[in-house]
Design an enzyme around this catalytic site. Structure first.
Site, PDB file in Angstrom:
ATOM      1  N   CYS A 170      40.136  -1.952   3.852  1.00 26.49           N
ATOM      2  CA  CYS A 170      40.206  -0.945   2.790  1.00 26.49           C
ATOM      3  C   CYS A 170      41.047   0.269   3.171  1.00 26.49           C
ATOM      4  O   CYS A 170      41.261   1.155   2.349  1.00 26.49           O
ATOM      5  CB  CYS A 170      38.804  -0.498   2.414  1.00 26.49           C
ATOM      6  N   GLU A 321      30.403   9.545   5.706  1.00 27.41           N
ATOM      7  CA  GLU A 321      31.668  10.235   5.458  1.00 27.41           C
ATOM      8  C   GLU A 321      31.444  11.718   5.196  1.00 27.41           C
ATOM      9  O   GLU A 321      32.192  12.574   5.695  1.00 27.41           O
ATOM     10  CB  GLU A 321      32.403   9.604   4.277  1.00 27.41           C
ATOM     11  N   PHE A 403      36.553  -2.139   6.817  1.00 23.11           N
ATOM     12  CA  PHE A 403      35.850  -3.076   7.693  1.00 23.11           C
ATOM     13  C   PHE A 403      36.684  -3.299   8.959  1.00 23.11           C
ATOM     14  O   PHE A 403      37.906  -3.413   8.906  1.00 23.11           O
ATOM     15  CB  PHE A 403      35.659  -4.420   6.993  1.00 23.11           C
TER      16      PHE A 403
END
Length: 415
Positions: A170, A321, A403
């Site tokens: 991603c 995050e 990932f």
């Protein structure tokens, strides 16, 4: 590293909100949503638990000729659509053997993809199994290979300074931009067409993500399914899309009188080396990526007013995050999370969201995070919700994580 400044002179995109950058941006500002019920027959056939997706608003078949469509995987198609838009937006004519608007030896391409062309792989394998060798397309390998999107764009634009195709899940689109930035800063190119693309809404990917329990199961409320930072978030929605930017050495752009949206001022790339799908629990890699982006941009944390968050709407990832951003930049920063409207575009996410970050600076307005009704109390930062927020910005960061422990942070500033 050289102190050459890298500016953005062109942008292109095709997303679940629109077939180009203006419609995508307008959709975000208006609060529209690209997430739908996935009514493909295979969803019912395989009894998939998540019945949601964020498909393209404009099909490639509405833009590309039929002959070209047959020779390209869907991922390659949308990369070309976005690249052509970005090239034209930068004010360049398409090159011919007789006329090249940019010296081919000083023109590069860096377009990443998280998954590439599994659609072609599976379709051609089915043909081999059911109808034999003669029915398999001779273009199978060029259509399925992950470097296909970047390679096709480089051929169209006659780019010979190097063609790169980061495959970092991603974070691929953001790493494509970081790669292009490095090419210009290192003196390899004057112009780089960079970004990311993915188009893999199909049974195997949906089933795989479902089995890993990362997809939202809010099937009765598609528009409310993706809800980053909300206390009731339950996973992401798989989308498809591409984003491409024209990166250019600043003196090169100014010499030709190009419109400049802003600068890609810094980039940070790190790895967690911790878990194949999970982030490091202390956010070390994410913090280091953001810190490196600021260092290479010659920015202090106080200079950064906004972070376009990766925020996929997963239970653990969003909190991690938010904590990393707070540690790396501080509590003053304002967040938004476009995946609430776009879904997760995988390899296209970092590039499309970089465009959104840049436009937030350019227009002085931050799109709202959809569906944020109850902010998770573990999130201590200010997340824009409800309505877009007008805010004068000189610097902003776009986060992308993938990932495998891939972390990419990009710092954008005014020109």
């Amino acid at each position: 590293m050289s102190t050459v400044d890298v500016v953005i002179t062109g942008m292109g995109a095709t997303t679940p909100l629109g077939g180009d950058v203006p419609s995508t941006w307008d959709g975000l500002i208006a609060g529209r949503n690209g997430i739908r019920t996935n009514d493909a027959e295979w969803v019912e056939r395989y009894d998939l638990p998540s019945r949601l997706s964020a498909p393209l608003a404009v099909e490639p078949s509405e833009v590309l000729p039929r002959v070209q469509l047959r020779r390209l995987d869907r991922c390659e198609q949308i990369a070309i659509v976005a690249a052509r838009q970005a090239w034209a937006d930068a004010g360049y004519e398409m090159p011919t053997e007789e006329s090249q608007p940019v010296d081919p030896d000083r023109l590069g391409v860096a377009i990443g993809t998280g998954i590439g062309g599994p659609r072609t792989l599976l379709e051609q394998d089915d043909l081999l199994e059911t109808k034999g060798l003669r029915k398999v397309s001779p273009l199978t390998v060029p259509m399925l290979m992950p470097n296909g999107p970047a390679a096709h764009v480089s051929i169209e634009l006659m780019a010979r300074a190097g063609v790169h195709s980061p495959a970092s899940a991603c974070a691929s689109g953001a790493e494509g931009l970081a790669t292009g930035w490095q090419m210009i800063r290192n003196g390899r190119a004057d112009v780089v067409v960079a970004g990311g693309a993915d188009a893999c809404i199909m049974p195997i990917t949906v089933a795989g993500f479902a089995q890993s329990r990362t997809l939202s199961l809010r099937n009765d409320d598609p528009e409310g399914a993706s809800r980053p930072f909300d206390v009731h978030r339950d996973g992401f929605v798989l989308g498809e899309g591409a984003g491409v930017l024209v990166l250019e050495r600043e003196d090169h752009a100014r010499a030709r009188g190009a419109r400049i949206y802003g600068k890609l001022a810094g980039a940070g790339i790190t790895s967690d080396a911790y878990h194949i799908t999970g982030n490091h629990p202390e956010g070390i890699g994410q913090i280091n990526a953001i810190t490196e982006a600021l260092r290479t941009a010659n920015l202090s944390p106080a200079d950064v007013g906004h972070v376009n968050a990766h925020a996929t709407s997963t239970v653990v990832g969003d909190i991690g995050e938010a904590v990393a951003v707070a540690k790396a930049i501080g509590d003053h920063v304002v967040l938004t999370a476009p995946k609430s409207a776009l879904g997760h575009l995988v390899g296209g996410a970092g590039a499309v969201e970089s465009i959104i970050t840049l436009l937030s600076i350019y227009h002085g307005i931050i799109p709202a995070t959809r569906n944020l009704e109850n902010l998770d109390p573990k999130v201590t930062l200010d997340v824009v919700a409800g309505e877009p927020r007008k805010l004068e910005l000189t610097a902003a960061v776009n986060d992308s994580f993938g990932f495998g422990g891939h972390n990419v942070a990009l710092a954008f500033t005014t020109a």
